[in-house]
Motif scaffolding. Sequence first.
Motif, short mmCIF file in Angstrom:
data_model
loop_
_atom_site.label_atom_id
_atom_site.label_comp_id
_atom_site.label_asym_id
_atom_site.label_seq_id
_atom_site.Cartn_x
_atom_site.Cartn_y
_atom_site.Cartn_z
N PRO A 99 -40.82 -6.75 33.32
CA PRO A 99 -42.23 -8.11 33.72
C PRO A 99 -41.74 -9.51 32.17
N ASP A 100 -42.43 -10.75 33.34
CA ASP A 100 -42.23 -11.44 32.42
C ASP A 100 -43.32 -11.50 31.29
N TYR A 101 -44.28 -11.47 31.54
CA TYR A 101 -45.93 -10.93 30.87
C TYR A 101 -46.46 -9.88 30.79
N VAL A 102 -46.89 -8.90 30.05
CA VAL A 102 -47.82 -8.08 29.58
C VAL A 102 -49.12 -8.27 29.02
N MET A 103 -49.91 -8.09 29.66
CA MET A 103 -51.35 -8.18 29.28
C MET A 103 -51.93 -7.11 28.60
N GLU A 104 -52.47 -6.84 27.45
CA GLU A 104 -52.98 -5.57 27.53
C GLU A 104 -54.90 -5.39 26.88
N ARG A 105 -55.74 -4.96 27.57
CA ARG A 105 -57.30 -4.61 27.38
C ARG A 105 -57.39 -3.61 26.13
N GLU A 106 -58.09 -4.94 25.05
CA GLU A 106 -58.09 -3.54 23.71
C GLU A 106 -59.75 -2.50 24.48
N GLY A 107 -59.45 -1.13 24.29
CA GLY A 107 -61.64 -0.63 24.54
C GLY A 107 -61.57 -0.25 26.06
N GLY A 108 -62.49 0.05 26.11
CA GLY A 108 -62.79 -0.02 27.39
C GLY A 108 -62.66 1.40 28.04
N SER A 109 -62.95 2.07 29.39
CA SER A 109 -62.97 3.00 30.29
C SER A 109 -61.64 3.21 30.51
N THR A 110 -61.82 4.31 30.24
CA THR A 110 -59.65 5.25 30.15
C THR A 110 -60.04 5.00 31.78
N GLU A 111 -60.59 5.38 33.44
CA GLU A 111 -60.25 5.26 34.45
C GLU A 111 -59.87 4.02 34.52
N ALA A 112 -60.50 2.74 33.65
CA ALA A 112 -60.67 1.65 34.64
C ALA A 112 -59.06 1.12 34.10
N ALA A 113 -58.30 0.08 35.06
CA ALA A 113 -57.23 -0.89 34.51
C ALA A 113 -57.05 -2.00 33.86
N ASN A 114 -56.01 -1.62 32.03
CA ASN A 114 -56.10 -2.13 30.91
C ASN A 114 -54.91 -2.44 30.42
N GLU A 115 -54.88 -2.35 31.38
CA GLU A 115 -52.94 -3.29 31.72
C GLU A 115 -52.19 -4.11 32.22
N PHE A 116 -51.87 -5.16 32.13
CA PHE A 116 -51.77 -6.23 33.19
C PHE A 116 -50.07 -6.24 33.13
N TRP A 117 -49.18 -6.66 34.14
CA TRP A 117 -48.11 -6.69 34.15
C TRP A 117 -47.53 -8.51 35.14
N ASN A 118 -47.52 -9.61 35.07
CA ASN A 118 -46.76 -10.20 36.11
C ASN A 118 -45.58 -10.99 35.20
N TYR A 119 -45.02 -10.78 37.39
CA TYR A 119 -42.95 -11.47 37.44
C TYR A 119 -43.44 -12.56 37.94
N SER A 120 -42.61 -13.43 37.58
CA SER A 120 -42.70 -14.54 38.80
C SER A 120 -41.01 -14.82 39.17
N TYR A 121 -40.57 -14.58 41.01
CA TYR A 121 -39.95 -14.67 41.33
C TYR A 121 -39.21 -16.07 42.24
N LEU A 122 -37.63 -16.49 41.93
CA LEU A 122 -37.53 -17.63 42.44
C LEU A 122 -38.25 -18.80 41.82
N LYS A 123 -37.42 -18.52 40.75
CA LYS A 123 -37.96 -19.28 39.43
C LYS A 123 -36.79 -20.35 38.72
N GLN A 124 -37.14 -21.67 38.93
CA GLN A 124 -35.97 -22.49 38.89
C GLN A 124 -35.89 -22.75 37.61
N ALA A 125 -34.28 -23.00 37.63
CA ALA A 125 -33.28 -23.16 36.21
C ALA A 125 -33.87 -23.85 34.82
N GLY A 126 -34.87 -23.30 34.27
CA GLY A 126 -35.34 -24.44 32.86
C GLY A 126 -36.73 -25.03 33.41
#
Length: 379
Positions: free
Chosen positions: A135-162
């Motif tokens: 992924p382009d970015y990884v975002m993590e949440r420290e602590g919280g419920s084990t059933e909830a989402a705690n890590e988030f990934w972001n991808y960007s597509y068709l991105k212009q060079a530079g």
Amino acid sequence: MDVEKMLQQFKQTADETIFRDIQDTTALEGRIRSRLQKQRRGFFWKAWPVGITAAAVALICFLWLPGSIVVSPTDPVRPADPGATHGGGWGGPPAQVIQAHTPSDEEIAEKVEELKQQIQIGMTQEQVKELLGPPDYVMEREGGSTEAANEFWNYSYLKQAGYEPDQSGSTVDEEGLRTGKVGVSLFLAWTWKESKLHQFSISYPKGTDVLSYSANPDGTVKVENLTHPNQQEKVDVENGAFTLDLQKSQKQRYEEFAKANQDEALDGLEPLDIIKMYYYAKETADYETQYALYYQDPDSEIPSRQEFLQDLKTDTVGAENSRVFIKELREHGKEYSIIRQDENSAVVWIKFDNKRKPLGFQLKKTQVGVWKVCWMPIQ
């Protein structure tokens, strides 16, 4: 340069090269022939203007509980912050497509449909990395419920060079989408307990608005208009078990069309019916009917009927590749989904029970209102 000789050599070695997984090389051959003969009409599509969106903010607010967030940029084209994991560290292909031109409407739509079919709730992180790369970015949440989402990934597509966005990967790049510097943004939310995909959303421009396609843990999907929340996008989706064989009524309609060669004979048939008829025509070498089932798009490079039939007479390798592909489609194609964003275009997606990735078959409606297969239909 002898174009046909070169193509023949290409087809003869296809199974021994990186194209060995492409059973039907007809579309690829068409592209090669078109480029070599310099008949392709170059054109640039205008990018859709994009309204202001808060897709990622909405997704994160919905999923996160109070807690601290760790943001780790892993963009392969961006220097990593000290201590951050660089995207190339996982190996695999880059997460995004880097290009010099503004993404076209067609490129954006194709990427959105591809991601819808590739990403499934419950996938593991390793499966996604293998499919999409890091992924382009990884975002993590420290602590919280084990059933909830705690890590988030972001991808960007068709991105212009530079191009580099000003903000971090914790929000959608609104400026990039609005100006056409980024075509599609994908956000994935992972559970703490098993690192399984909990939810995902795809944000993309359409017209002057930004839409968000989201898939939820309960299996439901929703398309929201983020620019104008009160004007929700209508998307027609149909799913079911797939079989390539024609039913008795479908075969009768096929024979009527083959005999009359009139579009009216296809009236009332659905996109899946047309796909089945198309491959029945290929399988039975009824090339006249196969050609008649193509949508005659003035903007495409579809050959004349005479050219099409003449090419098939000498294309023995292509015929064998088609035979192998149709056999695989019949034996391993198990599920279909039909996605219609508007009244005149549809994509029939087929999922396989072997290692082949899902394939999308594009169709359009003619002026008399019947569905036909696009030239080089497979996405």
